[in-house]
Design a protein around this motif. Structure first.
Motif, PDB file in Angstrom:
ATOM      1  N   MET B   1       0.853  -1.190   0.000  1.00 43.08           N
ATOM      2  CA  MET B   1       0.000   0.000   0.000  1.00 43.08           C
ATOM      3  C   MET B   1       0.891   1.243   0.000  1.00 43.08           C
ATOM      4  SD  MET B   1      -3.290  -0.693   0.139  1.00 43.08           S
ATOM      5  CE  MET B   1      -4.209   0.603   0.997  1.00 43.08           C
ATOM      6  N   SER B   2       0.870   1.968  -1.093  1.00 42.66           N
ATOM      7  CA  SER B   2       1.659   3.198  -1.119  1.00 42.66           C
ATOM      8  C   SER B   2       0.747   4.379  -1.416  1.00 42.66           C
ATOM      9  CB  SER B   2       2.765   3.118  -2.167  1.00 42.66           C
ATOM     10  OG  SER B   2       2.185   3.089  -3.453  1.00 42.66           O
ATOM     11  N   THR B   3       1.221   5.541  -1.002  1.00 44.54           N
ATOM     12  CA  THR B   3       0.421   6.762  -1.114  1.00 44.54           C
ATOM     13  C   THR B   3       1.174   7.813  -1.909  1.00 44.54           C
ATOM     14  OG1 THR B   3      -0.662   6.339   1.007  1.00 44.54           O
ATOM     15  CG2 THR B   3      -0.693   8.614   0.226  1.00 44.54           C
ATOM     16  N   LEU B   4       0.430   8.533  -2.743  1.00 39.83           N
ATOM     17  CA  LEU B   4       0.950   9.751  -3.364  1.00 39.83           C
ATOM     18  C   LEU B   4       0.487  10.923  -2.513  1.00 39.83           C
ATOM     19  CD1 LEU B   4       2.195  11.471  -5.687  1.00 39.83           C
ATOM     20  CD2 LEU B   4      -0.088  11.442  -6.747  1.00 39.83           C
ATOM     21  N   HIS B   5       1.463  11.687  -2.009  1.00 46.30           N
ATOM     22  CA  HIS B   5       1.149  12.886  -1.237  1.00 46.30           C
ATOM     23  C   HIS B   5       1.319  14.100  -2.147  1.00 46.30           C
ATOM     24  CE1 HIS B   5       1.446  10.639   2.619  1.00 46.30           C
ATOM     25  NE2 HIS B   5       2.369   9.949   1.955  1.00 46.30           N
ATOM     26  N   THR B   6       0.296  14.941  -2.250  1.00 44.46           N
ATOM     27  CA  THR B   6       0.440  16.173  -3.030  1.00 44.46           C
ATOM     28  C   THR B   6       0.486  17.372  -2.069  1.00 44.46           C
ATOM     29  OG1 THR B   6      -1.941  16.511  -3.338  1.00 44.46           O
ATOM     30  CG2 THR B   6      -0.789  15.206  -5.010  1.00 44.46           C
ATOM     31  N   VAL B   7       1.358  18.309  -2.395  1.00 41.07           N
ATOM     32  CA  VAL B   7       1.500  19.531  -1.591  1.00 41.07           C
ATOM     33  C   VAL B   7       1.347  20.712  -2.537  1.00 41.07           C
ATOM     34  CG1 VAL B   7       3.025  20.871  -0.076  1.00 41.07           C
ATOM     35  CG2 VAL B   7       3.094  18.363  -0.021  1.00 41.07           C
ATOM     36  N   LEU B  25       5.573   7.563   4.311  1.00 40.67           N
ATOM     37  CA  LEU B  25       6.269   6.331   4.691  1.00 40.67           C
ATOM     38  C   LEU B  25       7.179   5.877   3.555  1.00 40.67           C
ATOM     39  CD1 LEU B  25       3.304   4.409   6.368  1.00 40.67           C
ATOM     40  CD2 LEU B  25       5.170   5.666   7.495  1.00 40.67           C
ATOM     41  N   PRO B  26       8.160   5.052   3.857  1.00 37.75           N
ATOM     42  CA  PRO B  26       9.041   4.546   2.788  1.00 37.75           C
ATOM     43  C   PRO B  26       8.207   3.942   1.658  1.00 37.75           C
ATOM     44  CG  PRO B  26       9.905   3.938   4.937  1.00 37.75           C
ATOM     45  CD  PRO B  26       8.561   4.563   5.186  1.00 37.75           C
ATOM     46  N   GLY B  27       8.568   4.285   0.427  1.00 35.47           N
ATOM     47  CA  GLY B  27       7.828   3.796  -0.730  1.00 35.47           C
ATOM     48  C   GLY B  27       6.766   4.758  -1.222  1.00 35.47           C
ATOM     49  N   ASP B  28       6.461   5.764  -0.415  1.00 33.37           N
ATOM     50  CA  ASP B  28       5.483   6.768  -0.845  1.00 33.37           C
ATOM     51  C   ASP B  28       6.130   7.754  -1.821  1.00 33.37           C
ATOM     52  OD1 ASP B  28       3.591   5.645   0.765  1.00 33.37           O
ATOM     53  OD2 ASP B  28       3.496   7.283   2.222  1.00 33.37           O
ATOM     54  N   ALA B  29       5.281   8.487  -2.536  1.00 34.39           N
ATOM     55  CA  ALA B  29       5.749   9.546  -3.422  1.00 34.39           C
ATOM     56  C   ALA B  29       5.175  10.874  -2.940  1.00 34.39           C
ATOM     57  CB  ALA B  29       5.306   9.277  -4.854  1.00 34.39           C
ATOM     58  N   VAL B  30       5.969  11.928  -3.121  1.00 39.70           N
ATOM     59  CA  VAL B  30       5.520  13.281  -2.763  1.00 39.70           C
ATOM     60  C   VAL B  30       5.653  14.151  -4.010  1.00 39.70           C
ATOM     61  CG1 VAL B  30       5.880  15.281  -1.264  1.00 39.70           C
ATOM     62  CG2 VAL B  30       6.291  12.960  -0.378  1.00 39.70           C
ATOM     63  N   LEU B  31       4.540  14.786  -4.389  1.00 37.99           N
ATOM     64  CA  LEU B  31       4.520  15.619  -5.598  1.00 37.99           C
ATOM     65  C   LEU B  31       4.213  17.066  -5.215  1.00 37.99           C
ATOM     66  CD1 LEU B  31       4.282  16.108  -8.719  1.00 37.99           C
ATOM     67  CD2 LEU B  31       1.875  15.390  -8.505  1.00 37.99           C
ATOM     68  N   LEU B  32       5.100  17.968  -5.628  1.00 38.85           N
ATOM     69  CA  LEU B  32       4.882  19.397  -5.382  1.00 38.85           C
ATOM     70  C   LEU B  32       4.155  20.004  -6.577  1.00 38.85           C
ATOM     71  CD1 LEU B  32       8.364  20.492  -3.927  1.00 38.85           C
ATOM     72  CD2 LEU B  32       6.467  19.300  -2.815  1.00 38.85           C
ATOM     73  N   ILE B  33       3.034  20.671  -6.313  1.00 35.88           N
ATOM     74  CA  ILE B  33       2.245  21.317  -7.366  1.00 35.88           C
ATOM     75  C   ILE B  33       1.922  22.755  -6.940  1.00 35.88           C
ATOM     76  CG2 ILE B  33       1.232  19.136  -8.148  1.00 35.88           C
ATOM     77  CD1 ILE B  33      -1.353  19.930  -6.655  1.00 35.88           C
ATOM     78  N   GLU B  34       1.386  23.532  -7.890  1.00 38.57           N
ATOM     79  CA  GLU B  34       0.953  24.918  -7.629  1.00 38.57           C
ATOM     80  C   GLU B  34       2.073  25.679  -6.895  1.00 38.57           C
ATOM     81  OE1 GLU B  34      -3.004  24.649  -5.911  1.00 38.57           O
ATOM     82  OE2 GLU B  34      -3.608  23.217  -7.440  1.00 38.57           O
ATOM     83  N   ASP B  35       1.718  26.451  -5.835  1.00 33.98           N
ATOM     84  CA  ASP B  35       2.737  27.295  -5.197  1.00 33.98           C
ATOM     85  C   ASP B  35       3.834  26.493  -4.485  1.00 33.98           C
ATOM     86  OD1 ASP B  35       1.671  29.644  -6.089  1.00 33.98           O
ATOM     87  OD2 ASP B  35       0.671  30.176  -4.215  1.00 33.98           O
ATOM     88  N   ALA B  36       3.606  25.208  -4.247  1.00 33.63           N
ATOM     89  CA  ALA B  36       4.635  24.409  -3.572  1.00 33.63           C
ATOM     90  C   ALA B  36       5.897  24.258  -4.414  1.00 33.63           C
ATOM     91  CB  ALA B  36       4.084  23.031  -3.222  1.00 33.63           C
ATOM     92  N   VAL B  37       5.783  24.457  -5.724  1.00 34.00           N
ATOM     93  CA  VAL B  37       6.961  24.233  -6.582  1.00 34.00           C
ATOM     94  C   VAL B  37       8.093  25.204  -6.286  1.00 34.00           C
ATOM     95  CG1 VAL B  37       5.530  23.259  -8.426  1.00 34.00           C
ATOM     96  CG2 VAL B  37       6.224  25.669  -8.549  1.00 34.00           C
ATOM     97  N   VAL B  38       7.795  26.332  -5.635  1.00 33.77           N
ATOM     98  CA  VAL B  38       8.883  27.263  -5.307  1.00 33.77           C
ATOM     99  C   VAL B  38       9.861  26.637  -4.309  1.00 33.77           C
ATOM    100  CG1 VAL B  38       7.476  29.310  -5.810  1.00 33.77           C
ATOM    101  CG2 VAL B  38       7.627  28.461  -3.438  1.00 33.77           C
ATOM    102  N   GLY B  39       9.436  25.566  -3.654  1.00 29.10           N
ATOM    103  CA  GLY B  39      10.320  24.876  -2.708  1.00 29.10           C
ATOM    104  C   GLY B  39      11.258  23.882  -3.364  1.00 29.10           C
ATOM    105  N   ALA B  40      11.119  23.675  -4.666  1.00 29.01           N
ATOM    106  CA  ALA B  40      11.921  22.645  -5.351  1.00 29.01           C
ATOM    107  C   ALA B  40      13.252  23.181  -5.871  1.00 29.01           C
ATOM    108  CB  ALA B  40      11.117  22.049  -6.508  1.00 29.01           C
ATOM    109  N   ARG B  41      13.523  24.452  -5.627  1.00 31.45           N
ATOM    110  CA  ARG B  41      14.772  25.044  -6.126  1.00 31.45           C
ATOM    111  C   ARG B  41      15.943  24.705  -5.199  1.00 31.45           C
ATOM    112  NH1 ARG B  41      14.751  29.746  -5.211  1.00 31.45           N
ATOM    113  NH2 ARG B  41      16.338  30.475  -6.645  1.00 31.45           N
TER     114      ARG B  41
END
Lengths: 133, 103
Positions: B1-7, B25-41
């Motif tokens: 059981m894995s989860t996609l987390h969107t922020v 949890l280990p194996g989960d994915a985290v996706l940054l969208i909208e204003d959260a993408v400014v944190g990916a720099r």
């Protein structure tokens, strides 16, 4: 007695994810018609509004970023950007778009001034009206 | 059981990214969208460290069209994060058992 008041528009949100940045810009342009003493402040995530080369086609929203560059034509000449907010986000002045206005000698000069947090506080304190976005 | 987390909120403005990472949890994915993408720099040192710390356990993604809208070139994105388009977003949703949005 002068009817001119000092207005400061305070921008603290990143663009596109919420409507604040666009709404602020719209109000600035409307306010410019009333010939007040207008300044814009960009701090916290608001500094992201002035990043160069924003391309919004992929998210299907209007790209209003080029409008900042027209502010000089509306006699909006004072744009203050907080240095600490840039630094905390790993940004520098080079990441920001050029915004200019014509000075009295008809030369294009930058409207953007990078100020530290203490100076920003003084700028805020010197206003008659503050509009927050 | 894995989860996609969107922020979707800026990590400089709110704690939702850090909360999502703290609950992924280990194996989960985290996706940054909208204003959260400014944190990916990568240049934003503090948030970049938080993301890198989560990397061995979770896979991290950022939505390309939201980067472009904010003038952030993909070359500025933290090493190890994957830039996806909308089709990639759909693949992430279908590739995990559920999606949890950190609003």
């Amino acid at each position: 007695m002068s009817d001119t008041k000092r207005f400061l528009y305070v921008n603290r949100k990143a663009p596109h994810g919420t409507i604040y940045a666009l709404e602020s810009l719209e109000v600035v342009l409307i306010g410019a018609a009333f010939e007040q003493d207008v300044s814009l402040a960009f701090l916290d995530d608001g500094v992201f509004q002035l990043i160069k080369k924003q391309a919004t086609t992929g998210i299907g929203v209007k790209n209003f970023a080029p409008v900042y560059r027209a502010l000089g034509d509306y006699d909006v000449k004072k744009i203050f950007v907080e240095r600490e907010s840039l630094e905390e986000r790993g940004l520098s002045e080079d990441d920001l778009m050029e915004i200019t206005h014509e000075n009295d000698d008809e030369e294009d000069v930058s409207s953007v001034e990078i100020v530290d947090r203490a100076r920003m506080a003084e700028i805020m304190a010197a206003q008659d009206v503050i509009l927050s976005f | 059981m894995s989860t996609l987390h969107t922020v979707n909120k800026s990590p400089f403005d709110r704690g939702s990214l850090e909360s999502a990472l703290a609950h992924a949890l280990p194996g989960d994915a985290v996706l940054l969208i909208e204003d959260a993408v400014v944190g990916a720099r990568s240049a934003a040192a503090r948030i970049a460290e938080v993301l890198k710390a989560a990397m061995p356990a979770c896979s991290l993604y950022v939505l390309g069209p939201d980067l472009s809208a904010r003038g952030i070139p993909t070359t500025d994105v933290i090493d190890g994060m994957t830039v996806v388009d909308y089709a990639g977003f759909v693949d992430l949703v279908t590739g995990h058992d559920k999606t949890q949005a950190w609003l």
